[in-house]
Design a protein around this motif. Structure first.
Motif, short mmCIF file in Angstrom:
data_model
loop_
_atom_site.label_atom_id
_atom_site.label_comp_id
_atom_site.label_asym_id
_atom_site.label_seq_id
_atom_site.Cartn_x
_atom_site.Cartn_y
_atom_site.Cartn_z
N ASN A 154 0.83 -1.20 0.00
CA ASN A 154 0.00 0.00 0.00
C ASN A 154 0.87 1.25 0.00
OD1 ASN A 154 0.61 0.82 2.74
ND2 ASN A 154 -0.61 -0.94 3.40
N TYR A 155 0.21 2.38 -0.24
CA TYR A 155 0.96 3.63 -0.37
C TYR A 155 1.58 4.06 0.95
CZ TYR A 155 -2.47 6.57 1.97
OH TYR A 155 -3.27 7.15 2.90
N SER A 179 2.96 2.11 3.22
CA SER A 179 4.20 1.37 3.46
C SER A 179 5.30 1.77 2.46
CB SER A 179 3.95 -0.12 3.40
OG SER A 179 3.49 -0.49 2.12
N ARG A 180 4.91 2.32 1.30
CA ARG A 180 5.92 2.76 0.32
C ARG A 180 6.59 4.06 0.77
NH1 ARG A 180 1.92 1.78 -4.29
NH2 ARG A 180 1.36 3.88 -3.68
N PRO A 207 -6.74 4.37 6.99
CA PRO A 207 -6.72 3.02 6.40
C PRO A 207 -5.45 2.84 5.57
CG PRO A 207 -8.84 4.08 6.05
CD PRO A 207 -7.92 5.13 6.59
N PRO A 208 -4.94 1.63 5.47
CA PRO A 208 -3.66 1.42 4.80
C PRO A 208 -3.70 1.55 3.28
CG PRO A 208 -4.54 -0.65 5.61
CD PRO A 208 -5.45 0.42 6.10
N HIS A 209 -4.86 1.34 2.65
CA HIS A 209 -4.93 1.40 1.19
C HIS A 209 -5.39 2.78 0.75
CE1 HIS A 209 -4.06 -2.81 0.92
NE2 HIS A 209 -4.96 -3.04 1.86
N GLU A 210 -4.83 3.23 -0.37
CA GLU A 210 -5.07 4.60 -0.83
C GLU A 210 -6.54 4.91 -1.05
OE1 GLU A 210 -3.51 7.80 -4.16
OE2 GLU A 210 -2.83 5.73 -4.27
N ASP A 211 -7.28 4.04 -1.71
CA ASP A 211 -8.70 4.30 -1.97
C ASP A 211 -9.49 4.41 -0.67
OD1 ASP A 211 -8.28 4.36 -4.68
OD2 ASP A 211 -8.88 2.27 -4.99
N ASP A 212 -9.18 3.54 0.28
CA ASP A 212 -9.86 3.59 1.57
C ASP A 212 -9.48 4.86 2.34
OD1 ASP A 212 -10.99 1.13 0.99
OD2 ASP A 212 -9.46 0.01 2.11
#
Length: 189
Positions: free
Chosen positions: A2-3, A5-6, A57-62
């Motif tokens: 996910n973004y 962690s990058r 949230p860990p994911h960009e869309d979320d």
């Protein structure tokens, strides 16, 4: 991956979220509020996001949806606050003991003058009078609500009453003559 962690650190992850959501969030707010305040609302939203970034949230869309939710809640809270201020002004006009007037027109004029004077009071004075009159709180109780000492609250109450009295004594006879800033509106006690 996910973004979040990058990104090498929290600031970089926030920057990535900001860049991906800002323009869409600004359009979202502009469609739902006055265009002049949209940038301020978005700035306040991202301030809240920064403070609560560990909850993102860990994911960009979320995460983008989460930011939109925060912004929506800020706008709803602001709208509710404005409705409460307007309702308080109406309750002020209804709750006052108005002496017997010879005509209905005099009574209406008196209530309109009170409502206009209330609108010209600073928010601090409105809150102070509201706590003392409508909520019927003692000075120590009201002081606890606003986070000041009872003595400071009593002083604010005296100043608020004096400001309201001055406005009622000097309010212009027609709405077009109402000044844009009341005397003492900019100062806070």
């Amino acid at each position: 991956m996910n973004y979040l962690s990058r990104a090498p650190d929290r600031a970089e992850a926030f920057r990535a979220l900001y860049e991906s959501a800002y323009s869409d969030l600004l359009k979202f707010v502009q469609r739902r509020s006055e265009p002049g305040i949209a940038e301020d609302v978005v700035a306040e939203a991202f301030l809240t996001v920064w403070r609560r970034f560990s909850e993102a949230p860990p994911h960009e869309d979320d995460a983008r949806a989460w930011v939109f939710g925060i912004t929506r809640n800020l706008m709803l809270n602001a709208r509710r606050g404005e409705q409460r201020r307007l309702a308080l002004g109406v309750r002020l006009a209804d709750a006052t003991d108005i002496p017997h007037y010879p005509s209905h027109a005099d009574l209406v004029t008196s209530r309109v003058d009170l409502g206009r004077a209330w609108a010209l009071l600073s928010e601090v004075h409105q809150e102070t009078l509201g706590l003392a009159i409508f909520e019927n709180l003692s000075a120590p109780q009201a002081a606890t609500v606003v986070g000041i000492s009872p003595v400071a609250f009593r002083l604010r109450l005296v100043r608020a009453r004096r400001s309201l009295r001055l406005l009622l004594d000097h309010i212009p006879p027609n709405k077009s003559a109402v000044p844009t800033a009341a005397p003492g509106k900019a100062s806070t006690p």
